[in-house]
Design an enzyme around this catalytic site. Structure first.
Site, short mmCIF file in Angstrom:
data_model
loop_
_atom_site.label_atom_id
_atom_site.label_comp_id
_atom_site.label_asym_id
_atom_site.label_seq_id
_atom_site.Cartn_x
_atom_site.Cartn_y
_atom_site.Cartn_z
N ASP A 91 12.87 2.17 -61.34
CA ASP A 91 12.15 2.36 -60.08
C ASP A 91 10.88 1.52 -60.03
O ASP A 91 9.75 2.03 -59.96
CB ASP A 91 11.86 3.84 -59.81
CG ASP A 91 13.07 4.56 -59.22
OD1 ASP A 91 14.19 4.01 -59.31
OD2 ASP A 91 12.92 5.67 -58.68
N HIS A 124 16.47 3.13 -57.61
CA HIS A 124 16.01 2.22 -56.55
C HIS A 124 16.35 0.76 -56.84
O HIS A 124 16.16 -0.09 -55.97
CB HIS A 124 14.51 2.39 -56.31
CG HIS A 124 14.20 3.60 -55.49
ND1 HIS A 124 13.90 3.55 -54.14
CD2 HIS A 124 14.18 4.91 -55.82
CE1 HIS A 124 13.69 4.77 -53.69
NE2 HIS A 124 13.86 5.62 -54.68
#
Length: 327
Positions: A91, A124
């Protein structure tokens, strides 16, 4: 894939030049330089295992989410590579304003110090997610969509998990009901997108739940939650001491679960400007003693500079002692 016209040290120097500047100042690398970082790092990721086997000492960091000046604060505190070895848990992009600087510095360090600097994949680092939560728009605004696709090709080759000295199991999200043997992770072929279900999805998306026994539904609408009993069984079966993961904002930057058998790390203080959380980095020494370095949330008017404090915990026993966690 290496480009003789690209100077890696110059890229790193320019990315670090903004240290001490007011947060928000951008570093605009050339498109060729970014393409070089993505392609060269991708080669290195593919040449190394998808399940990394690492040795202490090293420092472990959780989510960064585009908070570039906080990433620089972490390095100020822990030592800029190669002063210390690092493992990041994913992330890097989305939500924050400077995902490009974050990921470019991390990729540059990976290329410069391939055996001492490691970054795992987060949920992500996936096109369907960062298309929505900010990274795509940042790439499109500052460069072009083609460059975003180059990042996607790189992210699809990131390693998924790491084991430190056979005792600490690390990943972005958490455990999986499908994970019985570490060979299953090693058999995942790259490049790969993140599927909607299954082992790879769970390693990047699942969450612990202290009020649960066994496995449960996840409020995220993806993957599962798991109780303390799942963690205990997993560690016992694999003769490990600790699960270390990221993926959730925690107030102090780190938070224990299941009698200190699992720790959540989150390294983006004042997350999105909406939370009052601290950020933390976990240092693991040669004897697997774990300590936490805390980036306190900055006061509103404070300019660049870290506010730090350290807290030590005997979390895992020395390597040869398998009697369980020290208190």
């Amino acid at each position: 894939m290496s480009n003789p016209d690209v100077d890696l040290d110059s890229i790193i120097d320019r990315l670090l030049e903004v240290r001490g500047s007011r947060p928000g100042r951008q570093v605009q690398l050339s498109e060729d330089e970014i393409r070089f970082l993505c392609n060269k790092a991708r080669e290195i990721f593919i040449s190394q295992p998808i399940l990394l086997e690492l040795e202490a000492p090293l420092k472990i960091c959780g989510d960064i989410h585009g908070q570039y000046y906080d990433l620089l604060r972490l390095f100020e505190y822990g030592g800029f590579p190669p002063e210390a070895n690092y493992l990041f848990l994913g992330d890097y992009v989305d939500r924050g304003k400077q995902s490009l600087e974050v990921i470019c510095l991390l990729l540059a360090y990976k290329i410069k110090y391939p055996e001492n600097f490691f970054i795992l994949r987060g949920n992500h680092e996936c096109a369907s997610i960062n298309r929505i939560y900010g990274f795509y728009d940042e790439c499109k605004r500052r460069y072009n969509i083609k460059l975003w696709k180059t990042f996607t090709d790189c992210f699809n080759c990131l390693p998924i998990a790491a084991i430190i000295d056979e005792k600490i199991f690390t990943m972005h999200g958490g455990l999986s009901p499908d994970l019985n043997s570490m060979d299953q992770i090693q058999r995942i072929m790259r490049p790969t997108d993140v599927p909607d279900t299954g082992l790879l999805c769970d390693l990047l998306w699942s969450d612990p739940d202290k009020d649960l026994t066994g496995w449960g539904d996840n409020d995220r609408g993806v993957s599962f939650t798991f109780g303390p009993d799942v963690v205990s069984r997993f560690l016992h079966k694999h003769d490990m001491d600790l699960v270390c993961r990221a993926h959730q904002v925690v107030e102090d930057g780190y938070e224990f679960f299941s009698k200190r058998q699992l720790v959540t790390l989150f390294s983006a203080p004042n997350y999105c400007g909406e939370f009052d959380n601290a950020g933390a980095m976990m240092s693991v020494d040669e004897s697997l003693l774990c300590s936490f370095q805390i980036l306190k949330p900055a006061e509103k008017k404070q300019r660049y500079g870290y506010q730090g404090s350290s807290q030590n915990w005997h979390m895992t026993p020395p390597r040869k002692n398998k009697t369980g966690n020290s208190k």
